[in-house]
Design an enzyme around this catalytic site. Structure first.
Site, PDB file in Angstrom:
ATOM      1  N   GLY A  70     108.538 -62.915  29.802  1.00  9.69           N
ATOM      2  CA  GLY A  70     108.685 -64.609  30.140  1.00  9.69           C
ATOM      3  C   GLY A  70     108.954 -64.394  31.896  1.00  9.69           C
ATOM      4  N   THR A  71     109.402 -63.476  32.430  1.00  7.46           N
ATOM      5  CA  THR A  71     109.635 -63.315  33.814  1.00  7.46           C
ATOM      6  C   THR A  71     108.355 -63.283  34.593  1.00  7.46           C
ATOM      7  OG1 THR A  71     111.632 -62.011  33.559  1.00  7.46           O
ATOM      8  CG2 THR A  71     110.484 -61.729  35.725  1.00  7.46           C
ATOM      9  N   ASN A 166     119.185 -71.025  28.414  1.00  7.81           N
ATOM     10  CA  ASN A 166     119.335 -70.013  27.783  1.00  7.81           C
ATOM     11  C   ASN A 166     120.984 -69.603  27.718  1.00  7.81           C
ATOM     12  OD1 ASN A 166     118.741 -69.784  30.814  1.00  7.81           O
ATOM     13  ND2 ASN A 166     119.355 -67.915  30.799  1.00  7.81           N
ATOM     14  N   GLN A 194     113.155 -70.090  25.520  1.00  5.92           N
ATOM     15  CA  GLN A 194     114.230 -70.029  24.490  1.00  5.92           C
ATOM     16  C   GLN A 194     113.970 -71.113  23.520  1.00  5.92           C
ATOM     17  OE1 GLN A 194     116.770 -68.121  24.148  1.00  5.92           O
ATOM     18  NE2 GLN A 194     116.940 -67.199  26.085  1.00  5.92           N
ATOM     19  N   SER A 214     108.194 -65.842  25.700  1.00 10.06           N
ATOM     20  CA  SER A 214     108.242 -64.194  25.619  1.00 10.06           C
ATOM     21  C   SER A 214     108.477 -63.806  24.002  1.00 10.06           C
ATOM     22  CB  SER A 214     109.789 -64.132  26.261  1.00 10.06           C
ATOM     23  OG  SER A 214     110.170 -62.853  26.424  1.00 10.06           O
ATOM     24  N   HIS A 216     110.254 -61.271  22.904  1.00 16.74           N
ATOM     25  CA  HIS A 216     111.469 -60.735  22.285  1.00 16.74           C
ATOM     26  C   HIS A 216     112.737 -61.543  21.983  1.00 16.74           C
ATOM     27  CE1 HIS A 216     114.236 -60.080  25.801  1.00 16.74           C
ATOM     28  NE2 HIS A 216     113.045 -60.450  26.556  1.00 16.74           N
ATOM     29  N   THR A 254      94.851 -53.170  31.859  1.00 20.32           N
ATOM     30  CA  THR A 254      94.807 -52.952  30.167  1.00 20.32           C
ATOM     31  C   THR A 254      95.773 -53.512  29.564  1.00 20.32           C
ATOM     32  OG1 THR A 254      93.402 -50.679  30.883  1.00 20.32           O
ATOM     33  CG2 THR A 254      94.381 -51.215  28.444  1.00 20.32           C
ATOM     34  N   CYS A 342     124.553 -61.581  33.779  1.00 21.76           N
ATOM     35  CA  CYS A 342     123.031 -61.525  34.215  1.00 21.76           C
ATOM     36  C   CYS A 342     122.480 -60.240  34.031  1.00 21.76           C
ATOM     37  CB  CYS A 342     123.234 -62.028  35.884  1.00 21.76           C
ATOM     38  SG  CYS A 342     123.953 -60.768  36.712  1.00 21.76           S
TER      39      CYS A 342
HETATM   40  N1  PLP Z   1     113.454 -67.484  30.825  1.00 21.05           N
HETATM   41  C1  PLP Z   1     114.443 -67.760  29.968  1.00 21.05           C
HETATM   42  C2  PLP Z   1     115.166 -69.191  29.794  1.00 21.05           C
HETATM   43  C3  PLP Z   1     115.224 -66.815  29.608  1.00 21.05           C
HETATM   44  O1  PLP Z   1     116.255 -66.734  28.698  1.00 21.05           O
HETATM   45  C4  PLP Z   1     114.680 -65.396  29.807  1.00 21.05           C
HETATM   46  C5  PLP Z   1     115.302 -64.090  29.385  1.00 21.05           C
HETATM   47  O2  PLP Z   1     116.431 -63.930  29.246  1.00 21.05           O
HETATM   48  C6  PLP Z   1     113.450 -65.267  30.568  1.00 21.05           C
HETATM   49  C7  PLP Z   1     112.846 -66.420  31.099  1.00 21.05           C
HETATM   50  C8  PLP Z   1     112.925 -63.779  31.096  1.00 21.05           C
HETATM   51  O3  PLP Z   1     112.056 -63.507  29.773  1.00 21.05           O
HETATM   52  P1  PLP Z   1     111.676 -61.850  29.665  1.00 21.05           P
HETATM   53  O4  PLP Z   1     112.840 -61.295  29.428  1.00 21.05           O
HETATM   54  O5  PLP Z   1     110.791 -61.681  28.777  1.00 21.05           O
HETATM   55  O6  PLP Z   1     111.313 -61.386  31.240  1.00 21.05           O
END
Ligand code: PLP
Length: 401
Positions: A70-71, A166, A194, A214, A216, A254, A342
């Site tokens: 997600g990041t 989140n 989320q 994301s 996970h 890849t 955090c």
């Molecule tokens: N955005 C939100 C709202 C999240 O809660 C998180 C993870 O805690 C992320 C982005 C980041 O996702 P990732 O852990 O897959 O990088």
């Protein structure tokens, strides 16, 4: 007795179908870009996962760009060049004050080109502020159409607002925000990390132009995510990772085939059990909150009066340090987070609660409980029993209201 895990918003345990699909995928080798048999096998598995995720959110498969999470998806989205070549780049970025740090940093926008959208005390993005900011100013009209009075005026801007937070689970009025942004001629990105698996068909439902997800958070593996574009009108002209032409030249490198396959399998599993699971989890959360308020009528539940995800309870008992609670609960085999946890592991004043004007003496006490597919009545009862013990002791010592 095993541990009680109530930290699904941080990361959900791997779903069995995702684990099985990944184990099988580890026996398949080859590079998805190779033309030979093994390459085609890898490619086929990646494409099947892409299709599964696209079906889950209501997108076209070619608009799904796999990333490392997600990041990275959020970072990739925040660029001034999302329009086709013949249009002005986005001159300004608007982000809400409660975004994940991977959005708040604004990425490829210069700091003086980023505006923070305020939120109300209820933790909801201030839609009226946004409406007046985007629809009543004359600045930043696109050079490409300013001399054509009959053509819709385009303001080259990008807005990024998450679908749900989140820390608090508070749901944002994304469809309404999309309407305002589109009327202003801008694009809307929404961090849907989320809400994936908790709301159906995210693209049509939010009407956002691009969303981040994301794996996970839904029971897929860590280290896989995706940026998903609405359709061909959103053009990602400037990738973050360049090299090979993977992901239609939008993300080089890849592919993480086993991870992507796990994401696809989790997407299918979650889509199948969606409605029943969401209702069951919400009932558990409500049971937890009723129990909490019976133990401590002073507990403040953030977002209780607005739309919230059914799996989250973020609450605080004034004076009762969240850090102490997390540590004591951990010693009693219960895993939860502080509202302000955090990535560095240190507990800080939450920027989300700060944006909601929550006083520091309350936000330092904010605990986040998040449930998910494996949560049970037994988990809720064991949490309440453990929490009652630590709360009663703290109260006796004058460390909690
Ligand atoms: N955005 C939100 C709202 C999240 O809660 C998180 C993870 O805690 C992320 C982005 C980041 O996702 P990732 O852990 O897959 O990088």
């Amino acid at each position: 007795m095993g541990r009680v895990y109530l930290d699904y918003n941080a990361s959900a345990p791997l779903l069995e179908p995702a684990k099985k699909a990944m184990i099988e995928a580890f026996d398949v080798f080859g590079n998805g870009s190779s033309v030979h048999n093994q390459g085609r096998e890898v490619h086929g598995r990646i494409e099947a996962a892409r299709e599964a995720l696209a079906n889950m959110v209501g997108a076209r498969a070619q608009d799904v760009i796999f990333t490392s999470g997600g990041t990275e998806a959020n970072n990739l989205a925040l660029t001034p060049s999302l329009f086709p070549k013949d249009m002005q780049p986005q001159a300004r970025l608007y982000v809400s004050g409660i975004e994940h740090p991977s959005v708040l940093n604004g990425m490829r926008f210069e700091k003086d080109k980023i505006t923070v959208i305020p939120v109300t005390r209820d933790g909801v993005v201030d839609v009226e502020w946004l409406r007046s900011e985007l629809l009543s100013t004359e600045e930043a009209v696109d050079e490409t159409n300013k001399n054509e009075p009959n053509k819709k005026q385009i303001k080259p801007l990008l807005v990024s607002v998450m679908a749900a937070n989140n820390e608090t689970g508070i749901v944002q009025p994304i469809a309404e925000i999309a309407e305002i942004v589109h009327e202003a001629g801008g694009l809307l990105h929404s961090d849907c990390v989320q809400v994936l698996g908790k709301m159906p068909l995210l693209l049509p439902m939010t009407n956002a132009d691009l969303i981040s997800v994301s794996a996970h958070k839904i029971g897929g593996p860590q280290g896989v995510g995706a940026l998903i574009l609405k359709d061909a009108s959103v053009v990602l002209r400037d990738p973050l990772v360049t090299g090979g032409g993977q992901e239609l030249k939008r993300r080089g490198g890849t592919e993480n085939m086993a991870g992507i396959v796990g994401f696809g399998a989790a997407a299918v599993a979650v889509s199948e059990s969606f409605a029943a699971d969401q209702a069951r989890i919400r009932d558990l959360r409500d049971q937890l909150e009723t129990g909490l308020q019976e133990i401590s009528p002073d507990a403040v539940i953030f977002g209780k009066d607005v739309s919230r995800l059914g799996n989250v309870c973020c609450f605080a008992v004034p004076g009762f340090s969240a850090e102490t609670q997390v540590i004591q609960l951990d010693l009693m085999n219960v895993s939860v987070s502080s509202g302000s946890a955090c990535s560095s592991g240190k507990v800080d004043h939450s920027h989300v609660l700060k944006a909601m004007a929550v006083k520091e003496n309350i936000s330092f006490a904010a605990l986040r409980i998040s449930l998910g597919w494996g949560s049970s009545v037994d988990d809720v009862e064991r949490f309440l029993e453990a929490w009652e013990g630590i709360y009663t002791r703290a109260k006796k010592r004058g460390h909690a209201a």
